[in-house]
Design an enzyme around this catalytic site. Structure first.
Site, short mmCIF file in Angstrom:
data_model
loop_
_atom_site.label_atom_id
_atom_site.label_comp_id
_atom_site.label_asym_id
_atom_site.label_seq_id
_atom_site.Cartn_x
_atom_site.Cartn_y
_atom_site.Cartn_z
N LYS A 22 0.85 -1.21 0.00
CA LYS A 22 0.00 0.00 0.00
C LYS A 22 0.88 1.25 0.00
O LYS A 22 0.68 2.16 -0.80
CB LYS A 22 -0.87 0.01 1.25
CG LYS A 22 -1.56 1.33 1.55
CD LYS A 22 -2.48 1.27 2.74
CE LYS A 22 -1.77 1.62 4.00
NZ LYS A 22 -1.54 3.05 4.24
N ASN A 23 1.91 1.24 0.88
CA ASN A 23 2.69 2.46 1.06
C ASN A 23 3.74 2.69 -0.01
O ASN A 23 4.46 3.68 0.02
CB ASN A 23 3.32 2.47 2.47
CG ASN A 23 2.24 2.63 3.52
OD1 ASN A 23 1.09 2.93 3.21
ND2 ASN A 23 2.60 2.40 4.77
N CYS A 116 -5.56 11.66 12.95
CA CYS A 116 -6.36 10.42 12.83
C CYS A 116 -6.20 9.67 14.16
O CYS A 116 -5.62 10.17 15.11
CB CYS A 116 -5.87 9.60 11.65
SG CYS A 116 -4.22 8.98 11.92
N ARG A 121 -1.15 14.38 13.06
CA ARG A 121 -0.32 14.02 11.92
C ARG A 121 0.18 15.32 11.25
O ARG A 121 -0.35 15.73 10.23
CB ARG A 121 -1.10 13.17 10.92
CG ARG A 121 -1.73 11.92 11.49
CD ARG A 121 -0.74 10.85 11.90
NE ARG A 121 0.00 10.29 10.80
CZ ARG A 121 -0.42 9.26 10.05
NH1 ARG A 121 -1.61 8.76 10.27
NH2 ARG A 121 0.33 8.78 9.09
N ASP A 305 4.08 0.17 12.40
CA ASP A 305 2.88 -0.41 11.77
C ASP A 305 2.64 -1.86 12.14
O ASP A 305 1.63 -2.43 11.77
CB ASP A 305 2.99 -0.30 10.24
CG ASP A 305 2.86 1.14 9.78
OD1 ASP A 305 3.16 1.44 8.63
OD2 ASP A 305 2.48 1.99 10.63
C1 EPZ Z 1 3.96 6.78 6.72
O1 EPZ Z 1 3.11 7.76 7.25
C2 EPZ Z 1 3.07 5.57 6.48
N1 EPZ Z 1 2.03 5.91 5.52
C3 EPZ Z 1 2.45 5.12 7.81
O2 EPZ Z 1 1.72 3.96 7.57
C4 EPZ Z 1 3.58 4.79 8.78
O3 EPZ Z 1 3.01 4.44 10.02
C5 EPZ Z 1 4.48 6.01 8.95
O4 EPZ Z 1 4.98 6.42 7.66
C6 EPZ Z 1 5.68 5.72 9.84
O5 EPZ Z 1 6.40 4.65 9.34
C7 EPZ Z 1 2.34 5.96 4.21
O6 EPZ Z 1 3.46 5.74 3.80
C8 EPZ Z 1 1.22 6.30 3.28
P1 EPZ Z 1 5.75 10.04 9.00
P2 EPZ Z 1 3.62 9.30 7.36
O7 EPZ Z 1 5.70 11.35 8.32
O8 EPZ Z 1 4.58 9.59 6.27
C9 EPZ Z 1 6.06 13.05 12.62
C10 EPZ Z 1 -0.21 2.66 7.51
O9 EPZ Z 1 -0.93 2.12 8.32
N2 EPZ Z 1 6.00 14.09 11.59
O10 EPZ Z 1 6.89 9.11 8.68
O11 EPZ Z 1 2.43 10.14 7.51
C11 EPZ Z 1 4.77 12.26 12.72
O12 EPZ Z 1 3.85 12.91 13.58
C12 EPZ Z 1 0.29 4.04 7.77
O13 EPZ Z 1 0.15 2.16 6.44
C13 EPZ Z 1 6.17 15.42 11.96
O14 EPZ Z 1 6.35 15.73 13.14
O15 EPZ Z 1 4.41 9.27 8.74
C14 EPZ Z 1 5.23 10.94 13.30
O16 EPZ Z 1 5.36 11.06 14.70
C15 EPZ Z 1 -0.08 4.51 9.16
N3 EPZ Z 1 6.11 16.38 11.00
C16 EPZ Z 1 6.63 10.77 12.67
O17 EPZ Z 1 7.03 12.07 12.23
C17 EPZ Z 1 5.88 16.08 9.67
O18 EPZ Z 1 5.84 17.00 8.83
C18 EPZ Z 1 6.65 9.82 11.47
O19 EPZ Z 1 5.65 10.28 10.58
C19 EPZ Z 1 5.71 14.72 9.32
C20 EPZ Z 1 5.78 13.75 10.29
#
Ligand code: EPZ
Length: 418
Positions: A22-23, A116, A121, A305
């Site tokens: 998916k990702n 969410c 997020r 995840d």
């Molecule tokens: C990706 O989400 C995945 N989704 C998520 O999978 C996965 O849990 C996550 O990465 C972490 O591995 C997709 O790839 C579509 P992040 P993403 O930005 O990119 C903080 C699933 O079930 N952060 O890596 O949205 C954030 O709050 C989903 O498949 C900031 O602070 O996650 C988190 O604590 C759920 N500022 C951490 O970084 C930002 O601008 C990691 O988030 C962006 C993120």
């Protein structure tokens, strides 16, 4: 809405074939908006989030067909640069269209992605990154409106590793005016699949560990053959933990074990027997499930995840375990649901302490987010008696036909209207 009804406590044995990631599919489909052309993909998971992304691209003007895990999409008529609220609110990954539209139109208007179930997020890293390579963003009535404000390209260091942040910056810089250097980038295999896809079209993106360098190109080449999406390592990990539950034995095929090193390590620590070949992993449940101390961290470490799915195993372990959630601030919503089965879990801040127990009994539970729902399914399959899991649309967002795959290995599971 639908619910899943499970009669738990029966041993599951057989083969499970893993679908496409998916990702990986989501950023790669978003990338088709960058340059007008026709693109073909195989091994695309038939899940709600993919259909949402395709619908978003259709609203922007692309045309697609999607059947038998094959997507054909043409973005020549893509003309709109706005991702509407009612789609972005259903899927945070819609933010990935942001970077692609900036490259296509030098502007993009994205409804602010909400939080969410797994917590706030934020997109501050996306915003700061875009700004550092020459885009300006205003927030207007809940929309992020970005435009190019001069030469595109530059340097950006991520304050925190962000998967879609890394992907968005790559999408927004591949046809810029000068080189872009990104540091402290995410190392997830899905980011590498996006890089591989874009480079197959003539982009020049180089990764050395957490550093990604993008040398801009004037255009992308015509695709010569269909691009195959990598297997979903989180779906694979989900079934690996299912195989660790009492009396189960599963052979998981279409899996890339090299993306699951930390997960396989935990499966062995749980006491399961593991037999690996290049494309499959056979796991036999242990007689006694071990206790573990695990922390979630960005790739290549233990993935957030799979935290709920591992917890569904540890609640049956011998002794006390713990899981520290270091990636998301509030990813323990499944704990309250697991307690309904009799699980003994104590929470304090981002640490879950689990006291293994015997004889979980079925209960009514509520799904909250995609991966937590998978944890509830695993727990329900090992709890004796009937369980019901409500709001399983969360599950359908990211798992292709999970009830069919489970029935094929002996699960007593059916989907009914709530
Ligand atoms: C990706 O989400 C995945 N989704 C998520 O999978 C996965 O849990 C996550 O990465 C972490 O591995 C997709 O790839 C579509 P992040 P993403 O930005 O990119 C903080 C699933 O079930 N952060 O890596 O949205 C954030 O709050 C989903 O498949 C900031 O602070 O996650 C988190 O604590 C759920 N500022 C951490 O970084 C930002 O601008 C990691 O988030 C962006 C993120």
């Amino acid at each position: 809405m639908e619910k899943i009804v499970i009669e738990g406590g029966f041993p599951l044995k057989g083969k499970v074939s893993i679908s496409g990631s998916k990702n990986s599919a989501l950023p790669i489909l978003a990338a088709t908006a960058i340059f007008p052309g026709s693109y073909k993909f195989t091994n695309v998971p038939d899940i709600q989030d993919v259909r949402t992304m395709l619908e978003l691209l259709k609203i922007l003007g692309s045309r697609y067909t999607f059947k038998n895990n094959k997507v054909e999409i043409t973005s020549t008529k893509l003309s709109k640069h706005e991702a509407p609220y009612d789609l972005v609110k259903t899927m945070r990954a819609s933010v990935l269209i942001w970077g692609a539209l900036l490259t296509r139109f030098n502007k993009a208007k994205i409804s602010f992605p909400g939080g969410c179930a797994i917590g706030d997020r934020p997109v501050d890293q996306h915003l700061e990154g875009f700004e550092s390579i020459g885009y300006e963003t205003n927030i207007n009535q809940g929309y992020l409106e970005s435009v190019s404000a001069g030469e595109i390209g530059g340097k950006f260091n991520f304050k925190i590793k962000s998967v879609t942040g890394t992907e968005n910056l790559i999408l927004a810089s591949i046809m810029g005016d000068k080189e872009t250097t990104l540091t402290n980038c995410s190392l997830e295999p899905e980011v590498d699949d996006l890089i591989k896809f874009l480079n197959s079209l003539g982009a020049t993106i180089k990764r050395v560990k957490e550093k990604v360098t993008i040398t801009p190109v004037l255009k992308l080449k015509k695709q010569t053959k269909a691009y195959k999406i990598i297997p979903d390592r989180i779906e694979a990990g989900t079934f690996m933990y299912l195989a660790c539950l009492p009396k189960n034995e599963l052979t998981i095929t279409n899996v890339d074990a090299s993306t699951l090193i930390d997960v396989i390590k935990t499966v062995k620590q749980l006491g399961a027997k593991v037999k690996q070949t290049k494309k499959s992993i056979k796991i036999t449940a242990p007689n006694k499930i071990g206790a573990l101390k695990v922390e979630t961290n960005p790739y290549p470490y233990f993935p957030t995840d799979l935290q709920a799915q591992l917890m569904a195993v540890l609640i049956l372990g011998e002794g006390s375990s713990s899981i520290r959630e270091n990636v998301f601030p509030n990813r323990f919503i499944h704990v309250a649901e697991l307690r309904k089965l009799g699980a003994k879990i104590k929470l304090s801040s981002n640490l879950a302490k689990i006291q293994g127990t015997k004889g979980l009994a079925g209960a009514k539970m509520q799904a909250s987010d995609l991966r937590a729902s998978a944890g509830l399914v695993l727990a329900a399959l090992s709890a004796v008696g009937q369980s019901e899991i409500f709001r399983i649309y969360h599950l359908d967002r990211g798992y292709e036909g999970i009830d069919n795959k489970l029935r094929e290995v002996g699960a007593k599971i059916c989907r009914v209207k709530e």
